[in-house]
Design a protein around this motif. Structure first.
Motif, mmCIF file in Angstrom:
data_model
loop_
_atom_site.group_PDB
_atom_site.id
_atom_site.type_symbol
_atom_site.label_atom_id
_atom_site.label_comp_id
_atom_site.label_asym_id
_atom_site.label_seq_id
_atom_site.Cartn_x
_atom_site.Cartn_y
_atom_site.Cartn_z
ATOM 1 N N VAL A 120 0.867 -1.179 0.000
ATOM 2 C CA VAL A 120 0.000 0.000 0.000
ATOM 3 C C VAL A 120 0.899 1.223 0.000
ATOM 4 C CG1 VAL A 120 -1.879 -1.180 1.183
ATOM 5 C CG2 VAL A 120 -0.136 0.019 2.519
ATOM 6 N N PRO A 121 0.427 2.353 -0.557
ATOM 7 C CA PRO A 121 1.273 3.553 -0.614
ATOM 8 C C PRO A 121 1.696 3.997 0.785
ATOM 9 C CG PRO A 121 -0.640 3.783 -2.041
ATOM 10 C CD PRO A 121 -0.866 2.555 -1.220
ATOM 11 N N PRO A 122 2.946 4.430 0.931
ATOM 12 C CA PRO A 122 3.418 4.869 2.248
ATOM 13 C C PRO A 122 2.821 6.210 2.648
ATOM 14 C CG PRO A 122 5.089 5.280 0.590
ATOM 15 C CD PRO A 122 3.993 4.502 -0.094
ATOM 16 N N THR A 123 2.760 6.439 3.949
ATOM 17 C CA THR A 123 2.332 7.734 4.470
ATOM 18 C C THR A 123 3.517 8.697 4.446
ATOM 19 O OG1 THR A 123 2.959 7.211 6.740
ATOM 20 C CG2 THR A 123 0.744 6.534 6.016
ATOM 21 N N PRO A 124 3.270 10.001 4.570
ATOM 22 C CA PRO A 124 4.390 10.947 4.657
ATOM 23 C C PRO A 124 5.362 10.607 5.784
ATOM 24 C CG PRO A 124 2.361 12.135 4.213
ATOM 25 C CD PRO A 124 1.964 10.708 4.474
#
Length: 315
Positions: A120-124
């Motif tokens: 899943v896309p990483p968070t900042p």
């Protein structure tokens, strides 16, 4: 280990010999029960044929050009020095890290379940942690203080000969007989000839400027490809596949982070541009060379044609 570019199993890799190699070299390292474990192929990644064998993840590398065993040895040294975010290979009972199977390098890792899960896309915050971890690696050691033969950046283009040959074949050769993408390659390269020539001219100029500016700078130990396929995000950040480790400016990693995740720390524009140009030309070289040679039009060919069109759009 993510299925961005899936490889079909290499028919030249004899599974029996692969199991025999692992059983012989790692029997004293991890418990291996040949009566219960089965070698399982995973069609993941772009640069290796990947297998699970019980507690082990086996990577049979296909990227022979630019393959440096010392890069994996450096990862093991990082791990042993307490950098537990480095998912390093295992050393065999004889101390070796890279092994040979029919002329192909084999690297063995502990199997990590979540490495094969959907990403899943990483968070900042996770991206910030990735940058912090890479920064730790950048300052880990100096070439004289690291007992591993890691290559040093020379701002060269090791694929230049392959690219020149493939372009010449596409433009001047009879490509119809090479396979289903042969004539399509000729049309594509003909239409993009000026674009490719301009990229090569700019790359040569930027490389010369980078080499002059980098002279005398302390090198950083860089990963080279911190992409979604090679980073596991969770409560922490774990980094896989250290086979491209190199002494280089830190922008080598920052360009890769920017390309993969759309954001990265500030870096020197000249170096960032060099790494982006070299990446693009390396991709063009790999895929044009594939279709300028006999090919069958299999699933790998279809996937790689799609990747080539990212850099040389048709029409």
């Amino acid at each position: 280990m993510l299925a961005f570019g899936m490889l079909l199993e290499n028919e030249l890799v004899d599974r029996r010999n692969l199991v025999r190699l692992v059983a012989e070299k790692f029997r004293d390292v991890v418990p291996i029960d040949e009566t219960t474990h089965r070698l399982e192929f995973f069609p993941l990644g772009e640069d290796s044929w990947s297998y699970r064998y019980g507690p082990l993840w086996i990577s049979v590398r296909r990227d022979l050009d630019g393959h440096f065993p010392g890069a994996y040895e450096a990862a093991l040294l990082l791990r042993r020095a307490g950098k537990h975010f480095v998912l390093a290979p295992l050393a065999a009972g004889d101390g070796g890290v890279v092994h040979d199977l029919s002329g192909l390098p084999v690297v063995v890792f502990p199997y990590v379940e979540r490495a094969t899960a959907r990403r899943v896309p990483p968070t900042p915050a996770q991206l910030d942690l990735l940058v912090a971890r890479l920064t730790e690696v950048h300052g880990f050691a100096t070439p004289g203080g690291l007992p591993a033969e890691v290559p040093v950046e020379d701002f060269g283009f090791p694929f230049e000969g392959d690219l020149e040959k493939a372009l010449r074949t596409a433009l001047e050769g009879d490509t119809d007989h090479l396979g289903p993408y042969g004539s399509r390659l000729t049309r594509l390269v003909t239409g993009c000839r000026d674009r490719v020539a301009e990229l090569r001219r700019e790359a040569a100029r930027v490389a010369a400027e980078c080499a002059a500016r980098w002279e005398g700078e302390p090198p950083a130990l860089t990963h080279g490809d911190p992409s979604p396929a090679n980073v596991l995000f969770g409560d922490g950040v774990d980094i896989l596949d250290w086979g491209s480790t190199m002494w280089a400016p830190p922008e080598r990693d920052w360009a890769a982070v920017a390309r993969a995740f759309g954001t990265a720390p500030d870096g020197r524009g000249l170096f960032l541009r060099f790494y982006e140009l070299r990446w693009q030309l390396a991709e063009i070289a790999e895929y044009t060379a594939r279709f300028a040679a006999p090919h069958t039009g299999d699933a790998d060919d279809h996937a790689m044609w799609g990747r080539l069109l990212r850099y040389l759009p048709a029409g």
